[in-house]
Design an enzyme around this catalytic site. Structure first.
Site, PDB file in Angstrom:
ATOM      1  N   CYS A  49      -3.819   0.562  -2.966  1.00  0.00           N
ATOM      2  CA  CYS A  49      -3.836  -0.665  -2.171  1.00  0.00           C
ATOM      3  C   CYS A  49      -2.714  -1.595  -2.625  1.00  0.00           C
ATOM      4  O   CYS A  49      -2.283  -1.557  -3.779  1.00  0.00           O
ATOM      5  CB  CYS A  49      -5.171  -1.380  -2.323  1.00  0.00           C
ATOM      6  SG  CYS A  49      -6.576  -0.476  -1.656  1.00  0.00           S
ATOM      7  N   GLU A 103      -2.910  -4.779  -3.203  1.00  0.00           N
ATOM      8  CA  GLU A 103      -3.379  -5.663  -4.269  1.00  0.00           C
ATOM      9  C   GLU A 103      -3.288  -4.977  -5.631  1.00  0.00           C
ATOM     10  O   GLU A 103      -2.895  -5.597  -6.616  1.00  0.00           O
ATOM     11  CB  GLU A 103      -4.833  -6.092  -4.019  1.00  0.00           C
ATOM     12  CG  GLU A 103      -5.033  -6.830  -2.724  1.00  0.00           C
ATOM     13  CD  GLU A 103      -5.391  -5.944  -1.535  1.00  0.00           C
ATOM     14  OE1 GLU A 103      -6.162  -6.393  -0.682  1.00  0.00           O
ATOM     15  OE2 GLU A 103      -4.895  -4.790  -1.464  1.00  0.00           O
ATOM     16  N   CYS A 105     -10.303  -5.059  -0.146  1.00  0.00           N
ATOM     17  CA  CYS A 105     -11.450  -4.151  -0.123  1.00  0.00           C
ATOM     18  C   CYS A 105     -12.324  -4.425  -1.346  1.00  0.00           C
ATOM     19  O   CYS A 105     -11.949  -5.186  -2.239  1.00  0.00           O
ATOM     20  CB  CYS A 105     -10.978  -2.692  -0.099  1.00  0.00           C
ATOM     21  SG  CYS A 105     -10.237  -2.113  -1.653  1.00  0.00           S
ATOM     22  N   ASN A 130       0.848  -1.187   0.000  1.00  0.00           N
ATOM     23  CA  ASN A 130       0.000   0.000   0.000  1.00  0.00           C
ATOM     24  C   ASN A 130       0.888   1.244   0.000  1.00  0.00           C
ATOM     25  O   ASN A 130       1.966   1.275   0.595  1.00  0.00           O
ATOM     26  CB  ASN A 130      -0.995  -0.009   1.167  1.00  0.00           C
ATOM     27  CG  ASN A 130      -0.378  -0.077   2.539  1.00  0.00           C
ATOM     28  OD1 ASN A 130       0.583  -0.808   2.781  1.00  0.00           O
ATOM     29  ND2 ASN A 130      -0.942   0.660   3.480  1.00  0.00           N
TER      30      ASN A 130
END
Length: 134
Positions: free
Chosen positions: A53, A55, A86, A42
């Site tokens: 993020c 990911e 998220c 992040n």
């Protein structure tokens, strides 16, 4: 390719996270269709909505490295609660993964739980909804 290799890559990325506001460091690692591992962390920003993020960073690294499909993903966070992707990242993962793709959620001690993308994002909107392969 083992979960331990994904966990190691996510730990390395997590250590490099830029999280001066939340102090909540997250690392992620994806394995692509060739077996290559790509990691992200992040990256927060003083203008909060423009942070990234872990990911999203891992997926961007995968695409930049030539990968096109997520075979597995691992997300690493701290604290007692599960640090699952998220909603926006679930959709990002969906762009490159199928409902049966494993999503591993880890903490400092290792993998805490494993899901499939279909469990985390049921009845999702993806490339196939538009009639595209995917």
């Amino acid at each position: 390719m083992t979960i331990e290799m994904l966990l190691a890559a996510a730990r390395t990325a997590q250590a490099r996270a830029h999280a001066p506001y939340s102090r909540f460091r997250v690392g992620a690692a994806v394995r692509d269709e060739t077996g290559a591992v790509h990691a992200g962390c992040n990256v927060e920003n003083a203008a909060y909505p423009v942070g990234t993020c872990a990911e999203a960073g891992a997926i961007a690294a995968m695409v930049a490295g030539g990968g096109r499909r997520i075979a597995a993903i691992l997300v690493l966070g701290e604290g007692e609660a599960l640090v699952t992707p998220c909603g926006a990242c679930r959709q990002r993962i969906r762009e490159f993964a199928s409902p049966d793709t494993p999503v591993h959620v880890a903490g400092p001690e290792g993998v805490r739980r494993s899901f499939t993308l279909g469990t985390l994002l049921p009845d999702s909107f993806g490339p196939d909804t538009l009639g595209l392969p995917g």
